[in-house]
Scaffold this motif. Structure first.
Motif, mmCIF file in Angstrom:
data_model
loop_
_atom_site.group_PDB
_atom_site.id
_atom_site.type_symbol
_atom_site.label_atom_id
_atom_site.label_comp_id
_atom_site.label_asym_id
_atom_site.label_seq_id
_atom_site.Cartn_x
_atom_site.Cartn_y
_atom_site.Cartn_z
ATOM 1 N N ILE A 31 -6.827 46.700 -20.630
ATOM 2 C CA ILE A 31 -5.604 46.456 -19.417
ATOM 3 C C ILE A 31 -5.757 45.368 -18.815
ATOM 4 O O ILE A 31 -7.127 44.961 -18.280
ATOM 5 C CB ILE A 31 -5.533 47.672 -18.509
ATOM 6 N N GLY A 32 -4.851 44.503 -18.971
ATOM 7 C CA GLY A 32 -4.741 43.135 -17.985
ATOM 8 C C GLY A 32 -4.090 43.606 -16.979
ATOM 9 O O GLY A 32 -2.788 43.888 -17.081
ATOM 10 N N PHE A 33 -4.713 43.401 -15.722
ATOM 11 C CA PHE A 33 -4.040 43.525 -14.535
ATOM 12 C C PHE A 33 -3.942 42.459 -13.626
ATOM 13 O O PHE A 33 -4.755 41.749 -13.120
ATOM 14 C CB PHE A 33 -4.842 44.743 -13.622
ATOM 15 N N SER A 34 -2.676 42.138 -13.165
ATOM 16 C CA SER A 34 -2.352 41.006 -12.252
ATOM 17 C C SER A 34 -2.175 41.617 -10.813
ATOM 18 O O SER A 34 -1.017 42.294 -10.448
ATOM 19 C CB SER A 34 -1.325 40.287 -12.745
ATOM 20 N N GLN A 35 -2.973 41.284 -9.642
ATOM 21 C CA GLN A 35 -2.951 41.787 -8.526
ATOM 22 C C GLN A 35 -2.092 40.960 -7.664
ATOM 23 O O GLN A 35 -2.382 39.745 -7.774
ATOM 24 C CB GLN A 35 -4.240 42.354 -7.922
ATOM 25 N N VAL A 36 -1.496 41.456 -6.733
ATOM 26 C CA VAL A 36 -0.798 40.429 -5.401
ATOM 27 C C VAL A 36 -2.074 39.347 -4.980
ATOM 28 O O VAL A 36 -1.689 38.348 -4.869
ATOM 29 C CB VAL A 36 0.192 41.229 -4.573
ATOM 30 N N GLY A 37 -2.877 40.194 -4.386
ATOM 31 C CA GLY A 37 -3.907 39.410 -3.817
ATOM 32 C C GLY A 37 -4.915 40.208 -2.987
ATOM 33 O O GLY A 37 -5.216 41.315 -3.449
ATOM 34 N N ALA A 66 -4.005 37.088 -7.640
ATOM 35 C CA ALA A 66 -2.894 35.905 -7.635
ATOM 36 C C ALA A 66 -2.878 35.217 -6.161
ATOM 37 O O ALA A 66 -1.849 34.417 -6.274
ATOM 38 C CB ALA A 66 -1.558 36.569 -8.000
ATOM 39 N N GLN A 67 -3.445 35.740 -5.243
ATOM 40 C CA GLN A 67 -3.486 35.006 -3.987
ATOM 41 C C GLN A 67 -2.069 34.970 -3.523
ATOM 42 O O GLN A 67 -1.620 33.924 -2.846
ATOM 43 C CB GLN A 67 -4.178 33.613 -3.887
ATOM 44 N N VAL A 93 4.567 40.338 -6.837
ATOM 45 C CA VAL A 93 4.492 39.844 -5.309
ATOM 46 C C VAL A 93 5.839 39.843 -4.933
ATOM 47 O O VAL A 93 6.173 40.177 -3.691
ATOM 48 C CB VAL A 93 3.719 38.438 -5.368
ATOM 49 N N VAL A 94 6.884 39.573 -5.542
ATOM 50 C CA VAL A 94 8.209 39.379 -5.353
ATOM 51 C C VAL A 94 9.229 40.099 -6.488
ATOM 52 O O VAL A 94 8.651 40.249 -7.537
ATOM 53 C CB VAL A 94 8.827 37.885 -5.009
ATOM 54 N N GLU A 95 10.283 40.394 -6.172
ATOM 55 C CA GLU A 95 11.299 41.210 -7.082
ATOM 56 C C GLU A 95 11.736 40.422 -8.052
ATOM 57 O O GLU A 95 12.073 40.893 -9.082
ATOM 58 C CB GLU A 95 12.514 41.678 -6.440
#
Ligand code: GZL
Length: 320
Positions: A31-37, A66-67, A93-95
Motif C-alpha cells: 500500500i502506498g500511503f500519502s499522509q497530510v503531515g 506531505a508536510q 490535505v484539501v478537497e
C-alpha cells in the motif's frame, strides 16, 4: 485401462514439473500511503494507527509525509503509481485539485482509498472508498453544546471567535458550516472573528493573540476546529491575563489527550471526538478491494462528545 510407456512418461514429466515449482508464498500487499503531515496530536495518532495496522497485517507500507503540501501528495501518488503498488491510500490535505492524478491512478488500474478527509471530484469512481468522520456533524455537536451552555447561563449575548483549520480542507469547511447551522437557532450567539490557524498549536496561539488584541474582553467564546489550535490559544489567553475555560469558554474538536488534560485543569470546556484510529479499517478495506470483495463507498467512524465534567474519569481510557 491400459497404461502405456507413453502414459507413464507423461505422468512422470508432470510430477517432475510440479515438484520444480516452488510453493510461492502469497506476495504481501503493498500500500502506498500519502499522509497530510505531522501538524497535530490527532495526525500523530492517525499515522501510528495506520503504521501499526499495516505491520500487524504483514502489509508492505510505503509511507510519505506531505508536510501539509498538496504538491507533495500528488508527487507521492505518482511515485506509488510508478512503483505499481497494489493500493494507493491518502488523506487529502484539501478537497480540490485531485482529478488529474486520481485519473492517472485509475488508468494504471490501481484502486484508491481515501482516509480521514474527502475530495471533491466530478467522477466518484476515482476512489473506491472514503473512511472518515462526518465533520459537519462534529461542527453541529460543537454548536449544540454551546446552545445548551447559553441556555444554562442566562441566555445572554455571546461573542464567538473561531480558529478554522487548514483553508480548503474538508474538516475546516464542514466544521465551520455545521457549527454555523446550529448556532443560527440563537441570534444572541455571534461569530465576531473567524480565521484559519492551519490546525497547529503555534498558529492557534498567534491568531488568538491577534483576536485578543483587536477584540479584547469582548470575546466570550472560542470555537477551535481542533484541540491543537485550542491548546495554543489557551497559552495566548493566559498570557493576556485571562482565565481560559472561565473568562473565555473554549470548545474544540478531536478529543486528543492534550484536550483531556486541559479540561482536567479547567482550561477547556468541551472537546468533540474525531477518531484518528483508522488503521485497521483501512488495511481491511485494502485487503477486501484486492480480493475483489465489494467495499462500502463511505465508512463513517463512530464518535462522542466529552465535556470537562467527564475528563478526569475518561482520560485513563483514551487511546490517543
Ligand atoms: C480530521 C483531521 C484534522 C484533525 C486535525 O479528521 O483531518 O486534521 O481534526 C488534523 O487535528 O490536523
Amino acid at each position: 485401462m491400459i497404461i502405456t510407456r507413453r502414459t507413464l512418461l507423461g505422468a512422470a514429466a508432470a510430477i517432475a514439473c510440479a515438484a520444480a515449482i516452488p510453493a510461492f508464498a502469497a506476495k504481501p500487499l503493498t500500500i502506498g500511503f500519502s499522509q497530510v503531515g505531522a501538524e497535530s496530536e490527532w495526525r500523530t495518532a492517525n499515522t501510528a494507527s495506520i503504521k501499526d495496522a499495516a505491520k500487524k497485517a504483514g502489509v508492505n507500507l510505503k509511507f510519505a509525509d506531505a508536510q501539509q503540501q498538496q504538491q507533495n501528495q500528488v508527487k507521492a501518488i505518482r511515485s506509488f503509481i510508478a512503483q505499481r503498488v497494489d493500493v494507493i491510500a491518502f488523506s487529502p490535505v484539501v478537497e480540490t485539485g485531485w482529478e488529474t492524478v486520481l485519473r492517472e491512478a485509475k488508468n494504471a488500474k490501481i484502486p484508491v482509498i481515501l482516509t480521514d478527509r474527502a475530495v471533491k471530484v466530478s467522477d466518484p469512481s476515482l476512489y473506491v472508498s472514503f473512511i472518515g468522520s462526518d465533520f459537519v456533524e462534529e461542527g453541529r455537536r460543537a454548536g449544540r453544546w454551546l446552545l445548551d451552555y447559553a441556555k444554562k447561563n442566562g441566555d445572554k449575548p455571546l461573542n464567538i471567535v473561531e480558529l478554522q483549520g487548514t483553508t480548503g480542507a474538508a474538516p475546516a469547511i464542514d466544521r465551520k458550516n455545521g457549527f454555523a447551522e446550529v448556532i443560527a437557532a440563537n441570534p444572541k450567539l455571534k461569530v465576531i472573528r473567524s480565521q484559519t490557524a492551519d490546525f497547529t498549536r503555534a498558529k492557534g496561539k498567534e491568531v488568538m493573540e491577534a483576536f485578543l488584541k483587536s477584540e479584547g474582553k469582548k470575546i466570550n467564546v472560542l470555537y477551535a476546529h481542533n484541540d491543537d489550535m485550542a491548546i495554543g490559544a489557551i497559552q495566548a489567553i493566559e498570557e493576556a491575563g485571562l482565565k481560559p475555560g472561565k473568562d473565555i469558554i473554549i470548545i474544540s474538536i478531536d478529543g486528543v489527550k492534550g484536550a483531556f488534560e486541559a479540561m482536567k485543569a479547567g482550561k477547556l470546556n468541551v472537546t468533540v471526538e474525531c477518531n484518528p484510529l483508522l488503521g485497521p479499517t483501512l488495511i481491511q478495506t485494502a485487503q477486501d478491494v484486492v480480493a475483489g470483495k465489494p467495499v462500502p463507498k463511505r465508512i463513517v467512524v463512530n464518535e462522542g462528545v466529552f465535556p470537562a465534567e467527564v475528563a478526569a474519569k475518561e482520560l485513563p481510557n483514551r487511546k490517543y
